[in-house]
Design a protein around this motif. Structure first.
Motif, PDB file in Angstrom:
ATOM      1  N   SER A 148       0.824  -1.211   0.000  1.00  0.00           N
ATOM      2  CA  SER A 148       0.000   0.000   0.000  1.00  0.00           C
ATOM      3  C   SER A 148       0.855   1.257   0.000  1.00  0.00           C
ATOM      4  CB  SER A 148      -0.922   0.008   1.226  1.00  0.00           C
ATOM      5  OG  SER A 148      -1.894  -0.997   1.121  1.00  0.00           O
ATOM      6  N   PHE A 149       2.080   1.153   0.537  1.00  0.00           N
ATOM      7  CA  PHE A 149       2.986   2.300   0.516  1.00  0.00           C
ATOM      8  C   PHE A 149       3.476   2.621  -0.896  1.00  0.00           C
ATOM      9  CE2 PHE A 149       3.246   1.462   5.042  1.00  0.00           C
ATOM     10  CZ  PHE A 149       3.434   2.723   5.586  1.00  0.00           C
ATOM     11  N   PHE A 150       3.356   1.645  -1.809  1.00  0.00           N
ATOM     12  CA  PHE A 150       3.908   1.819  -3.154  1.00  0.00           C
ATOM     13  C   PHE A 150       2.849   1.893  -4.246  1.00  0.00           C
ATOM     14  CE2 PHE A 150       6.894  -0.596  -0.532  1.00  0.00           C
ATOM     15  CZ  PHE A 150       7.999   0.232  -0.572  1.00  0.00           C
ATOM     16  N   ALA A 151       1.578   1.634  -3.889  1.00  0.00           N
ATOM     17  CA  ALA A 151       0.534   1.568  -4.911  1.00  0.00           C
ATOM     18  C   ALA A 151       0.399   2.884  -5.675  1.00  0.00           C
ATOM     19  CB  ALA A 151      -0.795   1.176  -4.263  1.00  0.00           C
ATOM     20  N   ASP A 152       0.301   3.995  -4.962  1.00  0.00           N
ATOM     21  CA  ASP A 152       0.144   5.283  -5.637  1.00  0.00           C
ATOM     22  C   ASP A 152       1.454   5.769  -6.252  1.00  0.00           C
ATOM     23  OD1 ASP A 152      -2.630   6.150  -5.403  1.00  0.00           O
ATOM     24  OD2 ASP A 152      -2.291   6.086  -3.250  1.00  0.00           O
ATOM     25  N   ARG A 153       2.571   5.341  -5.692  1.00  0.00           N
ATOM     26  CA  ARG A 153       3.867   5.807  -6.182  1.00  0.00           C
ATOM     27  C   ARG A 153       4.238   5.155  -7.519  1.00  0.00           C
ATOM     28  NH1 ARG A 153       8.311   8.341  -4.116  1.00  0.00           N
ATOM     29  NH2 ARG A 153      10.354   7.772  -4.967  1.00  0.00           N
ATOM     30  N   PHE A 154       4.061   3.840  -7.611  1.00  0.00           N
ATOM     31  CA  PHE A 154       4.480   3.120  -8.808  1.00  0.00           C
ATOM     32  C   PHE A 154       3.328   2.804  -9.764  1.00  0.00           C
ATOM     33  CE2 PHE A 154       7.797   1.964  -5.681  1.00  0.00           C
ATOM     34  CZ  PHE A 154       8.894   2.467  -6.359  1.00  0.00           C
ATOM     35  N   GLY A 155       2.108   2.942  -9.317  1.00  0.00           N
ATOM     36  CA  GLY A 155       0.968   2.691 -10.186  1.00  0.00           C
ATOM     37  C   GLY A 155       0.361   1.312  -9.975  1.00  0.00           C
ATOM     38  N   TYR A 156      -0.934   1.226 -10.191  1.00  0.00           N
ATOM     39  CA  TYR A 156      -1.657  -0.023  -9.956  1.00  0.00           C
ATOM     40  C   TYR A 156      -1.233  -1.131 -10.916  1.00  0.00           C
ATOM     41  CZ  TYR A 156      -4.756   3.082  -7.302  1.00  0.00           C
ATOM     42  OH  TYR A 156      -5.262   3.993  -6.413  1.00  0.00           O
ATOM     43  N   GLY A 157      -0.975  -0.778 -12.186  1.00  0.00           N
ATOM     44  CA  GLY A 157      -0.633  -1.788 -13.186  1.00  0.00           C
ATOM     45  C   GLY A 157       0.628  -2.556 -12.840  1.00  0.00           C
ATOM     46  N   LYS A 158       1.658  -1.877 -12.376  1.00  0.00           N
ATOM     47  CA  LYS A 158       2.914  -2.535 -12.039  1.00  0.00           C
ATOM     48  C   LYS A 158       2.741  -3.484 -10.850  1.00  0.00           C
ATOM     49  CE  LYS A 158       5.864   1.171 -13.841  1.00  0.00           C
ATOM     50  NZ  LYS A 158       6.839   2.245 -13.527  1.00  0.00           N
ATOM     51  N   LEU A 159       1.970  -3.061  -9.873  1.00  0.00           N
ATOM     52  CA  LEU A 159       1.755  -3.944  -8.713  1.00  0.00           C
ATOM     53  C   LEU A 159       0.930  -5.165  -9.091  1.00  0.00           C
ATOM     54  CD1 LEU A 159       1.230  -1.755  -5.523  1.00  0.00           C
ATOM     55  CD2 LEU A 159       3.272  -2.840  -6.401  1.00  0.00           C
ATOM     56  N   MET A 160      -0.007  -5.010 -10.001  1.00  0.00           N
ATOM     57  CA  MET A 160      -0.784  -6.173 -10.435  1.00  0.00           C
ATOM     58  C   MET A 160       0.093  -7.152 -11.197  1.00  0.00           C
ATOM     59  SD  MET A 160      -3.622  -5.977  -9.017  1.00  0.00           S
ATOM     60  CE  MET A 160      -4.135  -7.536  -9.738  1.00  0.00           C
ATOM     61  N   ALA A 161       1.096  -6.653 -11.911  1.00  0.00           N
ATOM     62  CA  ALA A 161       2.050  -7.543 -12.565  1.00  0.00           C
ATOM     63  C   ALA A 161       2.834  -8.333 -11.517  1.00  0.00           C
ATOM     64  CB  ALA A 161       2.996  -6.739 -13.459  1.00  0.00           C
ATOM     65  N   VAL A 162       3.206  -7.661 -10.420  1.00  0.00           N
ATOM     66  CA  VAL A 162       3.891  -8.342  -9.314  1.00  0.00           C
ATOM     67  C   VAL A 162       2.981  -9.421  -8.723  1.00  0.00           C
ATOM     68  CG1 VAL A 162       4.829  -8.046  -6.984  1.00  0.00           C
ATOM     69  CG2 VAL A 162       5.364  -6.376  -8.765  1.00  0.00           C
ATOM     70  N   ALA A 163       1.712  -9.086  -8.526  1.00  0.00           N
ATOM     71  CA  ALA A 163       0.758 -10.051  -7.962  1.00  0.00           C
ATOM     72  C   ALA A 163       0.627 -11.274  -8.868  1.00  0.00           C
ATOM     73  CB  ALA A 163      -0.601  -9.385  -7.774  1.00  0.00           C
ATOM     74  N   PHE A 164       0.552 -11.040 -10.163  1.00  0.00           N
ATOM     75  CA  PHE A 164       0.426 -12.149 -11.120  1.00  0.00           C
ATOM     76  C   PHE A 164       1.640 -13.072 -11.035  1.00  0.00           C
ATOM     77  CE2 PHE A 164       1.007 -14.131 -15.275  1.00  0.00           C
ATOM     78  CZ  PHE A 164      -0.255 -14.659 -15.508  1.00  0.00           C
ATOM     79  N   VAL A 165       2.833 -12.480 -10.962  1.00  0.00           N
ATOM     80  CA  VAL A 165       4.059 -13.276 -10.850  1.00  0.00           C
ATOM     81  C   VAL A 165       4.061 -14.081  -9.547  1.00  0.00           C
ATOM     82  CG1 VAL A 165       6.565 -13.144 -10.581  1.00  0.00           C
ATOM     83  CG2 VAL A 165       5.430 -11.765 -12.324  1.00  0.00           C
ATOM     84  N   LEU A 166       3.630 -13.455  -8.448  1.00  0.00           N
ATOM     85  CA  LEU A 166       3.584 -14.159  -7.166  1.00  0.00           C
ATOM     86  C   LEU A 166       2.597 -15.328  -7.200  1.00  0.00           C
ATOM     87  CD1 LEU A 166       3.703 -11.104  -4.720  1.00  0.00           C
ATOM     88  CD2 LEU A 166       5.449 -12.884  -4.949  1.00  0.00           C
ATOM     89  N   HIS A 167       1.434 -15.108  -7.785  1.00  0.00           N
ATOM     90  CA  HIS A 167       0.450 -16.191  -7.894  1.00  0.00           C
ATOM     91  C   HIS A 167       0.976 -17.325  -8.766  1.00  0.00           C
ATOM     92  CE1 HIS A 167      -3.265 -13.693  -6.589  1.00  0.00           C
ATOM     93  NE2 HIS A 167      -2.988 -14.589  -5.671  1.00  0.00           N
TER      94      HIS A 167
END
Length: 608
Positions: free
Chosen positions: A74-93
């Motif tokens: 949550s500390f990085f969502a607004d800083r780096f953007g939602y799309g990049k974090l969702m890519a991280v989530a996809f890789v983790l899953h």
């Protein structure tokens, strides 16, 4: 009204709808994964020779890891953007699937220890993936639908009960096919919604949150949360690390508290120790209670239902029913909120939740239809807690951005994993022991089934945090040994309708010992301590458990029923506390001009 809201279309466009339903799929994936993992634990135990305690360790970090990931990202969502974090989530899953499915070949090469670490790491990767998604999808939904945040957050979180339902139906469906279906196929179904959200989100433009669109920096979002709000989050992070570091990494618990204190201090320095608003801090406290009562109770309710109704099938049907109820009702939050506002909905939900748990704790609900009635009331009560509370945080504190929402969800999740599940488990132990110790016959049963450590001493556990602060109110207690109870239950299940024991009936203990013996015969390494523990358990059963089976059976049944029902009755105090909290907020908003949604360009209401 802020620029982000004023420029939002009255009805969502194609891109908004695609992003929303992709977010919906992330919660379906989370629900399926958690649901199926709970069912295939037996498969893992049989294939790899795990004990119940080892299986509990594999699944134990789920909710805690989920919560820590939400707060961190949550500390990085607004800083780096939602799309990049969702890519991280996809890789983790995806990585969680690869690592988990590797357990079988790794077991062949490195034995049980290798399989254990594959499954444990896979569980953590899955939890982190879920937490990353949660850090994004809540603020993303609030951004996509700025005029109806609470309504659409409720619809979004209908994905969770749908995933739980699908998980149960998937496993039941595979069972109906017949034959031996490998656990990899059952668990692999969760990849379908993972691939769905990955495909739907790939290459799509993601909006910026209202806070970022208004030019609010991360430090501004942190100041909105303030020290009032973050202190609870830091305390739960410390508690989580203090519990995880010794068990996972073998490090002392105090390192976790030091790390959390460092995070708290860094937060304070970054914000010049801005206090924030007490209402947001109060909402965080309420979300911790919501996590306790909703997810904490859910982690036990199927087990308790099975005990009360004496039927695993009825327990699964009741589980499906309450989740169908939750899934359906969350689509109707909008009209309800329009009539009574979100705080009114939360107050009504807390009242129903209190009534439902109170009824579940009464003797007259010990049969199917009274139990279903009480579960229905409880189910309706818990339906709107989580997403509506997130909606209130987003509507009243938009300047907090993804951080304010992420802290709320993370606090709720950690509260469930560290306090809710263990706390309700402690209450079951406490009341079951209290029931057994009322008679000499019960005391004898207790002496046979009490949990003891390797030295033979009573193995006492307490209510997390509460026992440390109030040891006389919540004293540490030596509960019943689950390993012994498992042998007892397996032995009981071996009797047919005619009251005679089936000739081919086996306990899990007997199966575990057969697995170890076959491993030794095949020249595979066997952990000496594991075999020693299982052998001692078998010796106890032959010497003390089985000879006293008929005498202990009524005592254990009565004590476990009393413990389970009274624990639910005691837990009703949590939604009752929530009801008081929401009532105070209703009165507060009534005294300060009424509840209304806040936008960044608005002049803040006097009560904000």
């Amino acid at each position: 009204m802020s620029t982000a809201v004023s420029s939002a279309p009255l009805s969502p466009g194609k891109n908004e709808k695609v992003l929303f339903w992709a977010s919906f799929c992330t919660l379906i994936a989370a629900g399926i994964g958690f649901s199926v993992r709970g069912v295939i634990l037996e498969d893992w135990g049989n294939q790899f020779g795990f004990t119940q305690a080892e299986l509990g360790t594999i699944t134990g970090g789920g909710l805690v890891g989920f919560g820590l990931a939400i707060i961190f990202f949550s500390f990085f969502a607004d800083r780096f953007g939602y799309g990049k974090l969702m890519a991280v989530a996809f890789v983790l899953h995806a990585a969680s699937a690869v690592v988990t499915f590797a357990a079988t070949p790794v077991y062949g090469a490195y034995g049980k220890e290798g399989a254990f670490w594959c499954l444990n790491a896979g569980m953590w990767l899955f939890a982190l993936g879920n937490g990353t998604c949660e850090a994004v999808i809540n603020p993303l939904t609030a951004t996509l639908f700025p005029r109806q945040k609470t309504h659409w957050l409720n619809i979004l979180h209908a994905g969770w009960p749908l995933g739980l339902i699908l998980g149960v139906m998937i496993t039941l469906g595979f069972d109906q096919v017949g034959g031996t279906i490998r656990w990899e196929y059952k668990l692999g179904v969760f990849l379908i919604p993972v691939l769905a959200y990955g495909g739907l989100m790939a290459g799509r433009p993601f909006p910026q949150s209202e806070a970022k669109s208004a030019g609010v920096p991360l430090t501004g979002m942190m100041k909105e949360v303030g020290m009032f709000g973050f202190t609870l989050g830091a305390a739960l992070i410390g508690l989580a690390l203090a519990n995880l570091l010794p068990s996972v990494f073998g490090l002392p618990a105090w390192i976790g508290w030091i790390a959390a204190a460092g995070v708290w201090l860094a937060f304070g320095i970054s914000t010049n120790f801005a206090p924030g608003h007490w209402v947001l801090a109060f909402l965080y406290v309420l979300h911790a209670l919501v996590g306790y009562v909703e997810l904490g109770t859910d982690s036990w309710i199927t087990n308790i239902t099975k005990q009360v109704l004496k039927s695993g099938t009825n327990a699964q049907l009741a589980f499906i029913w309450t989740n169908v109820l939750m899934f359906t009702l969350r689509f109707f939050a909008g009209p309800i909120v329009h009539k009574i506002n979100p705080i009114g909905l939360l107050f009504g939900s807390a009242c129903l939740g209190t009534l439902g748990l109170y009824l579940l704790g009464q003797d007259f609900t010990n049969s199917v239809w009274p139990w279903v009635m009480a579960v229905t009331i409880y189910g309706i009560g818990k339906t709107f807690y989580w997403p509506t509370l997130l909606g209130v945080v987003s509507e009243r504190f938009p300047k907090g951005g993804a951080l304010a929402l992420g802290l709320s969800g993370g606090i709720g999740m950690i509260g469930a994993g560290l306090l809710g599940g263990p706390g309700i488990g402690y209450k079951q132990d406490y009341y079951a022991v209290k029931n057994l110790q009322q008679t000499s016959a019960g005391e004898a049963t207790y002496e046979r089934y009490v949990a003891r450590n390797a030295k033979g001493e009573l193995e006492k556990t307490g209510f997390p945090l509460v026992t440390d602060v109030l040891p006389t109110t919540a004293p540490a207690v030596a509960g019943l040994d689950n390993a012994k109870l498992k042998v007892f239950d397996d032995y009981s299940a071996g009797f047919g309708a005619d009251g005679k024991r089936k000739p081919d009936a086996k306990t899990t203990l007997e199966s575990d010992l057969e697995v170890l013996n076959s491993q030794e015969a095949a020249g595979k390494p066997v952990e000496p301590k594991l075999k020693e523990n299982l052998t001692k358990l078998q010796e106890w059963w032959v010497k003390d458990g089985m000879p006293n089976y008929e005498a202990d059976k009524p005592n254990l049944a009565a004590a476990r029923m009393y413990g389970a029902k009274t624990a639910l009755l005691a837990t009703a105090a949590v939604p009752a506390t929530l009801a008081v909290g929401f009532l105070l907020l209703l009165l507060y908003f009534a005294a300060t001009g009424g509840y209304s949604q806040v936008h960044l360009d608005d002049k803040r209401p006097a009560g904000h």
